[in-house]
Design a protein around this motif. Structure first.
Motif, PDB file in Angstrom:
ATOM      1  N   GLU A  62      45.828  45.684  50.562  1.00 29.85           N
ATOM      2  CA  GLU A  62      45.284  46.693  49.661  1.00 29.85           C
ATOM      3  C   GLU A  62      44.055  47.403  50.233  1.00 29.85           C
ATOM      4  O   GLU A  62      43.731  48.513  49.814  1.00 29.85           O
ATOM      5  N   ASN A 125      35.708  45.469  47.126  1.00 29.80           N
ATOM      6  CA  ASN A 125      36.808  46.403  47.369  1.00 29.80           C
ATOM      7  C   ASN A 125      38.151  45.697  47.479  1.00 29.80           C
ATOM      8  O   ASN A 125      39.028  46.102  48.255  1.00 29.80           O
ATOM      9  N   VAL A 126      38.288  44.607  46.745  1.00 27.41           N
ATOM     10  CA  VAL A 126      39.557  43.893  46.655  1.00 27.41           C
ATOM     11  C   VAL A 126      39.780  43.498  45.195  1.00 27.41           C
ATOM     12  O   VAL A 126      38.836  43.400  44.411  1.00 27.41           O
ATOM     13  N   SER A 127      41.018  43.250  44.825  1.00 28.59           N
ATOM     14  CA  SER A 127      41.358  42.898  43.452  1.00 28.59           C
ATOM     15  C   SER A 127      40.987  41.449  43.157  1.00 28.59           C
ATOM     16  O   SER A 127      40.805  40.627  44.071  1.00 28.59           O
ATOM     17  N   ALA A 128      40.921  41.134  41.866  1.00 29.69           N
ATOM     18  CA  ALA A 128      40.653  39.752  41.462  1.00 29.69           C
ATOM     19  C   ALA A 128      41.745  38.816  41.970  1.00 29.69           C
ATOM     20  O   ALA A 128      41.464  37.679  42.361  1.00 29.69           O
ATOM     21  N   ASP A 129      42.984  39.283  41.988  1.00 33.27           N
ATOM     22  CA  ASP A 129      44.085  38.445  42.480  1.00 33.27           C
ATOM     23  C   ASP A 129      43.900  38.096  43.955  1.00 33.27           C
ATOM     24  O   ASP A 129      44.157  36.973  44.380  1.00 33.27           O
ATOM     25  N   THR A 130      43.446  39.079  44.735  1.00 36.15           N
ATOM     26  CA  THR A 130      43.237  38.837  46.168  1.00 36.15           C
ATOM     27  C   THR A 130      42.097  37.845  46.389  1.00 36.15           C
ATOM     28  O   THR A 130      42.212  36.925  47.205  1.00 36.15           O
TER      29      THR A 130
END
Length: 224
Positions: A62, A125-130
């Motif tokens: 992402e 700059n990354v999602s919570a899932d990542t």
């Protein structure tokens, strides 16, 4: 078994094709990190190294930070697997284990650079899932590291061995930038009066680990 190689620019559709593409992106990021600081590497630069577009890279990660988080996991796993041979075999002096720990990390500057950027760069700059996936892998790998520590330092309980891995990460995050100064700082500290401000990573990190271990052992002795 089918060949999982796919032509450039063609979207990978099977799971093994996607994994192969992800690994190639990680390989390119690792090569670039050996040449320049992480802050100077963009998704576009990664794409150029691979001969693909930025959009192609985003199909598999992402963001740039997502690439680096995955690479950190891969590098840390490789390091932990190597410790079995790099650390002294038991029975051994605890201080020797701690210095071997420091020396083994000093020999892996890409891993240290990525680890040092974890709170300030990689977890943004990354999602919570990542981030969640990264931290679960980190937890698993540091548990393995704690078990290796317990094998070498039996006097240290399992909980304290895991605590030592936490302190070790925080110490590395702070120490690595100081031991890898900018050219301007190198020029400034060439002044003999500032010799004490220079930091040699392996030596100081070894001292930090040894002192932290001694404190944990002393506390455990008092609490018995």
């Amino acid at each position: 078994m089918d060949d999982v190689e796919v032509p450039a620019f063609q979207r990978a559709r099977r799971p093994e094709q996607r994994d192969l593409r992800r690994q190639k992106i990680l390989d390119a990021a690792e090569d670039l990190l050996a040449e320049m600081p992480a802050e100077e590497i963009s998704l576009r630069e990664l794409g150029r190294r691979l001969g693909v577009s930025k959009t192609h890279v985003v199909r598999y990660f992402e963001s740039r930070e997502g690439v680096f988080l995955e690479l950190l996991n891969r590098q840390r796993l490789s390091w932990i697997e190597a410790l079995v041979n790099e650390w002294p075999s038991p029975p051994c002096e605890p201080d020797h284990v701690m210095q071997a720990w420091a020396d083994s990390l000093a020999a892996r500057p890409v891993l240290c650079q990525l680890w040092s950027l974890l709170p300030s760069v990689l977890e943004r700059n990354v999602s919570a899932d990542t981030v969640r996936a990264y931290k679960l892998t980190d937890l698993e790998q540091r548990t393995t590291l704690a078990n290796l520590i317990s094998d070498r330092v039996p006097a240290l309980g399992a909980d304290d061995a895991f605590t030592l891995t936490r302190y070790a990460v925080v110490s590395l995050v702070g120490l690595w930038p100081f031991s890898n100064p900018t050219p301007t700082l190198l020029e400034a500290t060439a002044d003999a009066r500032l010799a004490g401000s220079r930091v040699e990573f392996a030596a100081m990190y070894g001292e930090i680990l040894q002192t932290t271990l001694a404190g944990l052992l002393a506390r455990a002795h008092v609490n018995r």
